[in-house]
Design a protein around this motif. Sequence first.
Motif, PDB file in Angstrom:
ATOM      1  N   VAL A  44      27.819  15.552  12.412  1.00  0.00           N
ATOM      2  CA  VAL A  44      29.333  14.676  12.561  1.00  0.00           C
ATOM      3  C   VAL A  44      29.270  14.554  14.117  1.00  0.00           C
ATOM      4  CG1 VAL A  44      31.652  14.580  12.255  1.00  0.00           C
ATOM      5  CG2 VAL A  44      30.342  15.382  10.434  1.00  0.00           C
ATOM      6  N   ASP A  45      29.316  15.465  14.844  1.00  0.00           N
ATOM      7  CA  ASP A  45      29.529  15.368  16.231  1.00  0.00           C
ATOM      8  C   ASP A  45      28.458  14.519  16.835  1.00  0.00           C
ATOM      9  OD1 ASP A  45      31.681  17.062  16.073  1.00  0.00           O
ATOM     10  OD2 ASP A  45      30.590  18.830  16.640  1.00  0.00           O
ATOM     11  N   LEU A  46      27.193  14.808  16.487  1.00  0.00           N
ATOM     12  CA  LEU A  46      26.114  14.010  17.032  1.00  0.00           C
ATOM     13  C   LEU A  46      25.974  12.394  16.855  1.00  0.00           C
ATOM     14  CD1 LEU A  46      23.219  16.540  16.347  1.00  0.00           C
ATOM     15  CD2 LEU A  46      24.056  15.535  18.570  1.00  0.00           C
ATOM     16  N   ALA A  47      26.592  12.267  15.417  1.00  0.00           N
ATOM     17  CA  ALA A  47      26.762  10.880  14.857  1.00  0.00           C
ATOM     18  C   ALA A  47      27.910  10.160  15.777  1.00  0.00           C
ATOM     19  CB  ALA A  47      26.900  10.762  13.453  1.00  0.00           C
ATOM     20  N   GLN A  48      28.900  11.088  15.939  1.00  0.00           N
ATOM     21  CA  GLN A  48      30.253  10.280  16.525  1.00  0.00           C
ATOM     22  C   GLN A  48      29.806  10.079  18.072  1.00  0.00           C
ATOM     23  OE1 GLN A  48      33.459  12.917  15.369  1.00  0.00           O
ATOM     24  NE2 GLN A  48      33.753  11.618  13.417  1.00  0.00           N
ATOM     25  N   ALA A  49      29.175  10.965  18.836  1.00  0.00           N
ATOM     26  CA  ALA A  49      28.673  10.790  19.835  1.00  0.00           C
ATOM     27  C   ALA A  49      27.913   9.346  20.062  1.00  0.00           C
ATOM     28  CB  ALA A  49      27.936  12.030  20.336  1.00  0.00           C
ATOM     29  N   ALA A  50      27.061   9.024  19.166  1.00  0.00           N
ATOM     30  CA  ALA A  50      26.308   7.929  19.387  1.00  0.00           C
ATOM     31  C   ALA A  50      27.186   6.674  18.972  1.00  0.00           C
ATOM     32  CB  ALA A  50      25.177   7.873  18.177  1.00  0.00           C
ATOM     33  N   LEU A  51      28.193   7.011  18.236  1.00  0.00           N
ATOM     34  CA  LEU A  51      29.153   5.701  17.822  1.00  0.00           C
ATOM     35  C   LEU A  51      30.095   5.359  19.182  1.00  0.00           C
ATOM     36  CD1 LEU A  51      30.187   6.699  14.341  1.00  0.00           C
ATOM     37  CD2 LEU A  51      29.230   4.539  15.078  1.00  0.00           C
ATOM     38  N   ASP A  52      30.645   6.605  19.720  1.00  0.00           N
ATOM     39  CA  ASP A  52      31.539   6.624  20.835  1.00  0.00           C
ATOM     40  C   ASP A  52      31.000   5.753  21.975  1.00  0.00           C
ATOM     41  OD1 ASP A  52      33.436   7.501  19.137  1.00  0.00           O
ATOM     42  OD2 ASP A  52      33.434   9.466  20.199  1.00  0.00           O
ATOM     43  N   ARG A  53      29.705   6.146  22.439  1.00  0.00           N
ATOM     44  CA  ARG A  53      28.991   5.629  23.686  1.00  0.00           C
ATOM     45  C   ARG A  53      28.635   4.212  23.334  1.00  0.00           C
ATOM     46  NH1 ARG A  53      29.560   5.991  28.756  1.00  0.00           N
ATOM     47  NH2 ARG A  53      29.238   7.930  29.614  1.00  0.00           N
ATOM     48  N   ASN A  54      28.535   4.011  22.088  1.00  0.00           N
ATOM     49  CA  ASN A  54      27.926   2.362  21.837  1.00  0.00           C
ATOM     50  C   ASN A  54      28.917   1.675  21.596  1.00  0.00           C
ATOM     51  OD1 ASN A  54      24.708   2.065  22.036  1.00  0.00           O
ATOM     52  ND2 ASN A  54      25.014   4.351  21.246  1.00  0.00           N
ATOM     53  N   LYS A  55      29.984   1.773  21.907  1.00  0.00           N
ATOM     54  CA  LYS A  55      31.142   0.877  21.409  1.00  0.00           C
ATOM     55  C   LYS A  55      31.035  -0.432  22.413  1.00  0.00           C
ATOM     56  CE  LYS A  55      34.561   3.916  19.552  1.00  0.00           C
ATOM     57  NZ  LYS A  55      35.821   4.575  19.548  1.00  0.00           N
ATOM     58  N   GLY A  56      30.855  -1.481  21.993  1.00  0.00           N
ATOM     59  CA  GLY A  56      30.718  -2.894  22.664  1.00  0.00           C
ATOM     60  C   GLY A  56      29.502  -3.033  23.299  1.00  0.00           C
ATOM     61  N   LEU A  57      28.663  -2.071  22.838  1.00  0.00           N
ATOM     62  CA  LEU A  57      27.297  -2.166  23.472  1.00  0.00           C
ATOM     63  C   LEU A  57      26.123  -2.491  22.209  1.00  0.00           C
ATOM     64  CD1 LEU A  57      26.751   0.773  25.844  1.00  0.00           C
ATOM     65  CD2 LEU A  57      27.102  -1.502  26.315  1.00  0.00           C
TER      66      LEU A  57
END
Length: 463
Positions: free
Chosen positions: A282-295
């Motif tokens: 979960v943490d790894l997937a959410q890290a990908a999501l959080d860093r890519n907002k708007g990108l």
Amino acid sequence: MSREPNERLGALLSRAQISNAGLARRVNDLGRVRGMTLRYDKTSVARWVTKGMVPQRPVPSLIAEAISAKIGRPVALHEIGFRDSDPHPDVGLAFPRDVPGAVRGATDLWRLDPSNRRGLPAGAFSVSLYSTPVARWLIHPSDPSVLRSPATVPDASPVEVTHTDAAKLREAARDARRWDSKYGGGDWRSAMVTECLRLEAVPLVLGTYSDAVGRSLFGATAELSRLAGWMAFDTGHHEAAQRYYIQALRLARAAADVPLGGYVLASMSLQATYRGFADEGVDLAQAALDRNKGLATSRTMGFFHLVEARAHARAGDAASCRRSLGAAEALLERARPGDEDPEWISFVGPARLAADAAECYRDLGMPKQVRRFTESALASSSDEFTRSHGLRLAVAAVAELDSGNLDAACAAGTRAVEIATRVNSQRSVEYIKQLLDRLEPHSTEPRVRELAERARTVLATPA
């Protein structure tokens, strides 16, 4: 040949007040959390101490870790009478802060000749190895410059890299993705990825290039390294997969390609979840999501949410899983053919959404939902994704069984086995094993016996 007693191990066990049975139990437990099945007992430990026998790696490291936890300080292998027999214990595990260090780290891993590369442990997995790389990527997901010239890197090779060189590597990655989907990560065509890295990529990343060419080159090599990790994961070589994933993440940072870095994190998440570390998944997937907002594009973010859903399902969190699936569906509905999607995300669409939803509901124990989504996934399957089609059939078979439809379960299982014989994939083998385990209560049924007989060839495939 006779061996001397391992006096160092015996002495340290005595000082730490650890019994032979206690050490065996601790080592077995440490192995279990790494996805290994170990069955050591007090007699095994006695052999290590009194006869100087050396267990296969990575067990010596587990012994050191078990003693470390008891005495409260790190214990080196030499302290317990073992030498580090791994010829490359740290290759590929570091995430250097600087670009020259990143080049060295990646090329050191890629340069391993095939015989050494196969020596990387097949079963060991430690999710904690991802902590530092992920933290450093989250803090700085792109490097300020990757220019390599004689002025900036005096020992750079005279090879002048162009955009054409990077494009050739991207073409190799495109072909490899197709081979992997159709034939499995263990097929000889898939093995050409590591050879491409060793023979083609190494001379290029050690050459000279402008910042723009370097970004493109690092993006292409990040794709190839992620593919090498994915193929190792598919064939059960989890520690090797970790090394390639870590280098792929570092190269994505050098490429300043944040979505590609997120894709690597999603791959790490799937591996962590698959190995039993759902919370970390979960943490790894959410890290990908959080860093890519708007990108990242809608399709890319939709895939990250699918990966998040898979981890939530394994963790038994149905509500969070449904939210992630809903977010993925909404994003994929927004995706359009004209979007500037990276080529590596082209496989994500309605069929992938349905397939992942089916696996989520399987893990949550909801067979009706599994059947509904599996039917949709199978209806959209193509010959290009042979391995995925087989995995979906195995999931469908379990859902039919849970719904009380033994005939349908055996029919789907038979088709899954037929596909598993045509791909070289340890994941496919494990899906078949799980199905047969679920069918065990019906083992006297002729249909089940026939299916088990058909599966014998698949189950004989080495891990």
